[in-house]
Design a protein around this motif. Structure first.
Motif, PDB file in Angstrom:
ATOM      1  N   UNK A  62       0.757  -1.206   0.076  1.00  0.00           N
ATOM      2  CA  UNK A  62      -0.111  -0.062  -0.178  1.00  0.00           C
ATOM      3  C   UNK A  62       1.042   1.299   0.020  1.00  0.00           C
ATOM      4  N   UNK A  63       1.958   1.156   0.657  1.00  0.00           N
ATOM      5  CA  UNK A  63       2.869   2.362   0.721  1.00  0.00           C
ATOM      6  C   UNK A  63       3.626   2.648  -0.544  1.00  0.00           C
ATOM      7  N   UNK A  64       3.762   1.462  -1.150  1.00  0.00           N
ATOM      8  CA  UNK A  64       4.499   1.542  -2.627  1.00  0.00           C
ATOM      9  C   UNK A  64       3.309   2.311  -3.469  1.00  0.00           C
ATOM     10  N   UNK A  65       1.982   1.941  -3.410  1.00  0.00           N
ATOM     11  CA  UNK A  65       1.262   2.198  -4.286  1.00  0.00           C
ATOM     12  C   UNK A  65       0.898   3.821  -4.268  1.00  0.00           C
ATOM     13  N   UNK A  66       1.167   4.232  -2.862  1.00  0.00           N
ATOM     14  CA  UNK A  66       1.037   5.645  -2.544  1.00  0.00           C
ATOM     15  C   UNK A  66       2.186   6.548  -3.226  1.00  0.00           C
ATOM     16  N   UNK A  67       3.357   5.885  -3.222  1.00  0.00           N
ATOM     17  CA  UNK A  67       4.373   6.430  -3.867  1.00  0.00           C
ATOM     18  C   UNK A  67       4.287   6.451  -5.279  1.00  0.00           C
ATOM     19  N   UNK A  68       3.661   5.543  -6.008  1.00  0.00           N
ATOM     20  CA  UNK A  68       3.473   5.569  -7.356  1.00  0.00           C
ATOM     21  C   UNK A  68       2.353   6.888  -7.704  1.00  0.00           C
ATOM     22  N   UNK A  69       1.358   6.691  -6.933  1.00  0.00           N
ATOM     23  CA  UNK A  69       0.375   7.813  -7.209  1.00  0.00           C
ATOM     24  C   UNK A  69       1.118   9.138  -7.073  1.00  0.00           C
ATOM     25  N   UNK A  70       2.137   9.378  -6.099  1.00  0.00           N
ATOM     26  CA  UNK A  70       2.959  10.610  -5.874  1.00  0.00           C
ATOM     27  C   UNK A  70       3.615  10.826  -7.354  1.00  0.00           C
ATOM     28  N   UNK A  71       4.173   9.821  -7.623  1.00  0.00           N
ATOM     29  CA  UNK A  71       4.912   9.922  -8.920  1.00  0.00           C
ATOM     30  C   UNK A  71       4.264  10.351 -10.181  1.00  0.00           C
ATOM     31  N   UNK A  72       2.951  10.003 -10.191  1.00  0.00           N
ATOM     32  CA  UNK A  72       2.241  10.399 -11.177  1.00  0.00           C
ATOM     33  C   UNK A  72       1.920  11.813 -11.406  1.00  0.00           C
ATOM     34  N   UNK A  73       2.104  12.507 -10.188  1.00  0.00           N
ATOM     35  CA  UNK A  73       1.921  14.052 -10.147  1.00  0.00           C
ATOM     36  C   UNK A  73       3.221  14.859 -10.550  1.00  0.00           C
ATOM     37  N   UNK A  74       4.261  13.941 -10.716  1.00  0.00           N
ATOM     38  CA  UNK A  74       5.646  14.645 -10.985  1.00  0.00           C
ATOM     39  C   UNK A  74       5.867  14.250 -12.475  1.00  0.00           C
ATOM     40  N   UNK A  75       5.935  12.986 -13.045  1.00  0.00           N
ATOM     41  CA  UNK A  75       6.162  12.381 -13.993  1.00  0.00           C
ATOM     42  C   UNK A  75       5.873  10.837 -14.531  1.00  0.00           C
ATOM     43  N   UNK A  76       5.237  11.007 -15.475  1.00  0.00           N
ATOM     44  CA  UNK A  76       4.754   9.636 -16.061  1.00  0.00           C
ATOM     45  C   UNK A  76       5.827   8.731 -16.225  1.00  0.00           C
ATOM     46  N   UNK A  77       7.151   8.879 -16.371  1.00  0.00           N
ATOM     47  CA  UNK A  77       8.204   8.350 -16.862  1.00  0.00           C
ATOM     48  C   UNK A  77       8.567   7.801 -15.300  1.00  0.00           C
ATOM     49  N   UNK A  78       8.959   8.354 -14.462  1.00  0.00           N
ATOM     50  CA  UNK A  78       8.961   7.920 -13.086  1.00  0.00           C
ATOM     51  C   UNK A  78       7.972   6.968 -12.567  1.00  0.00           C
TER      52      UNK A  78
ATOM     53  N   UNK B 294       5.823   5.012 -14.419  1.00  0.00           N
ATOM     54  CA  UNK B 294       5.984   3.931 -15.121  1.00  0.00           C
ATOM     55  C   UNK B 294       7.036   3.157 -14.490  1.00  0.00           C
ATOM     56  N   UNK B 295       8.155   3.570 -14.319  1.00  0.00           N
ATOM     57  CA  UNK B 295       9.286   2.909 -13.644  1.00  0.00           C
ATOM     58  C   UNK B 295       8.921   2.073 -12.466  1.00  0.00           C
ATOM     59  N   UNK B 296       8.320   2.888 -11.534  1.00  0.00           N
ATOM     60  CA  UNK B 296       8.061   2.375 -10.484  1.00  0.00           C
ATOM     61  C   UNK B 296       6.878   1.404 -10.301  1.00  0.00           C
ATOM     62  N   UNK B 297       5.992   1.496 -11.227  1.00  0.00           N
ATOM     63  CA  UNK B 297       4.804   0.448 -11.387  1.00  0.00           C
ATOM     64  C   UNK B 297       5.563  -1.110 -11.973  1.00  0.00           C
ATOM     65  N   UNK B 298       6.358  -0.791 -13.230  1.00  0.00           N
ATOM     66  CA  UNK B 298       7.203  -2.007 -13.371  1.00  0.00           C
ATOM     67  C   UNK B 298       7.865  -2.673 -12.291  1.00  0.00           C
ATOM     68  N   UNK B 299       8.727  -1.887 -11.545  1.00  0.00           N
ATOM     69  CA  UNK B 299       9.407  -2.413 -10.530  1.00  0.00           C
ATOM     70  C   UNK B 299       8.669  -3.123  -9.480  1.00  0.00           C
ATOM     71  N   UNK B 300       7.470  -2.367  -9.082  1.00  0.00           N
ATOM     72  CA  UNK B 300       6.578  -3.273  -8.078  1.00  0.00           C
ATOM     73  C   UNK B 300       5.901  -4.442  -8.677  1.00  0.00           C
TER      74      UNK B 300
ATOM     75  N   UNK C 224      15.007  -2.834 -14.202  1.00  0.00           N
ATOM     76  CA  UNK C 224      13.960  -2.181 -14.846  1.00  0.00           C
ATOM     77  C   UNK C 224      14.119  -0.701 -15.081  1.00  0.00           C
ATOM     78  N   UNK C 225      15.036   0.090 -14.378  1.00  0.00           N
ATOM     79  CA  UNK C 225      15.353   1.543 -14.516  1.00  0.00           C
ATOM     80  C   UNK C 225      16.279   1.519 -15.693  1.00  0.00           C
ATOM     81  N   UNK C 226      17.267   0.568 -15.808  1.00  0.00           N
ATOM     82  CA  UNK C 226      18.325   0.757 -16.949  1.00  0.00           C
ATOM     83  C   UNK C 226      17.474   0.311 -18.043  1.00  0.00           C
ATOM     84  N   UNK C 227      16.716  -0.717 -18.290  1.00  0.00           N
ATOM     85  CA  UNK C 227      16.150  -1.284 -19.387  1.00  0.00           C
ATOM     86  C   UNK C 227      15.143  -0.343 -19.936  1.00  0.00           C
TER      87      UNK C 227
END
Length: 220
Positions: free
Chosen positions: A63-79, A81-87, A196-199
């Protein structure tokens, strides 16, 4: 390979801190049994630590990871997407190992069931099965590794590595996992987030997409 090495060098604060932790905890596991390590951690407790680790362990919750993903959506789709893929990758890998490959691995509460001398933190519901690897540790190291790669000030890598380590330690302190469980989880989390980040970085470098730098707050 060159891009991966560059990524590691550019993020030395996180990776060097993690390497030191990995070597230190790996050495302890070679020198002592899992039971001895569990007894050592379990014997070192305070009321303040009980409260601290009860809450710190949530840093490894999905759930905490999901909150961070939502926060990153407010900053950058690039970030984001990387977080979703890693999760997704770390969750599938950790849960697959936990439930299919190492399904017979018992948690400390079940492994030491009936034995005296162990202390439990009040209010913590203890799990009994699917011990290896630790899902919370996998998630915490995946998340904080990813954040270390994203931030511009790489000195934050020291703090992110220590936060991930505290989350992993909380799983042992709360009698939910053995040291080897959190150790393996940390490796899965760091390796998967790094790859994931590098790829994705390499793919987007070769195929630039302008919309990736937009966010929910910026569609221009």
């Amino acid at each position: 390979m060159h891009a991966l090495l560059h990524l590691l060098r550019a993020n030395r604060p996180f990776y060097l801190t993690y390497a030191v932790l990995l070597l230190a905890v790996g050495g302890l596991q070679l020198a002592f049994s899992q039971t001895s390590l569990m007894q050592w951690v379990n014997a070192r407790n305070t009321p303040a630590a009980d409260v601290f680790f009860t809450y710190a362990t949530y840093l490894g919750d999905g759930a905490f990871f999901a909150v961070v993903i939502l926060a990153l959506l407010l900053r950058s789709y690039r970030w984001a997407i990387k977080s979703v893929a890693a999760f997704l990758l770390t969750t599938l890998l950790a849960q697959g190992l936990k439930r299919l490959v190492f399904a017979d691995r018992l948690r400390p509460a079940k492994f030491f069931e009936g034995q005296s001398g162990f202390r439990y933190v009040e209010g913590i519901e203890l799990a009994h099965y699917h011990s290896f690897p630790s899902g919370h540790s996998t998630s915490a190291f995946a998340l904080f590794c990813l954040l270390a790669l994203i931030v511009k000030d790489k000195r934050w890598g020291y703090a992110f590595a220590l936060l991930a380590a505290l989350t992993a330690y909380s799983r042992v302190y709360l009698f939910q996992h053995f040291v080897e469980d959190v150790y393996a989880g940390s490796v899965i989390g760091v390796v998967c987030s790094t790859l994931i980040f590098a790829a994705l970085q390499n793919y987007w470098t070769r195929r630039p997409k302008d919309w990736l730098d937009r966010s929910l707050l910026n569609h221009d």
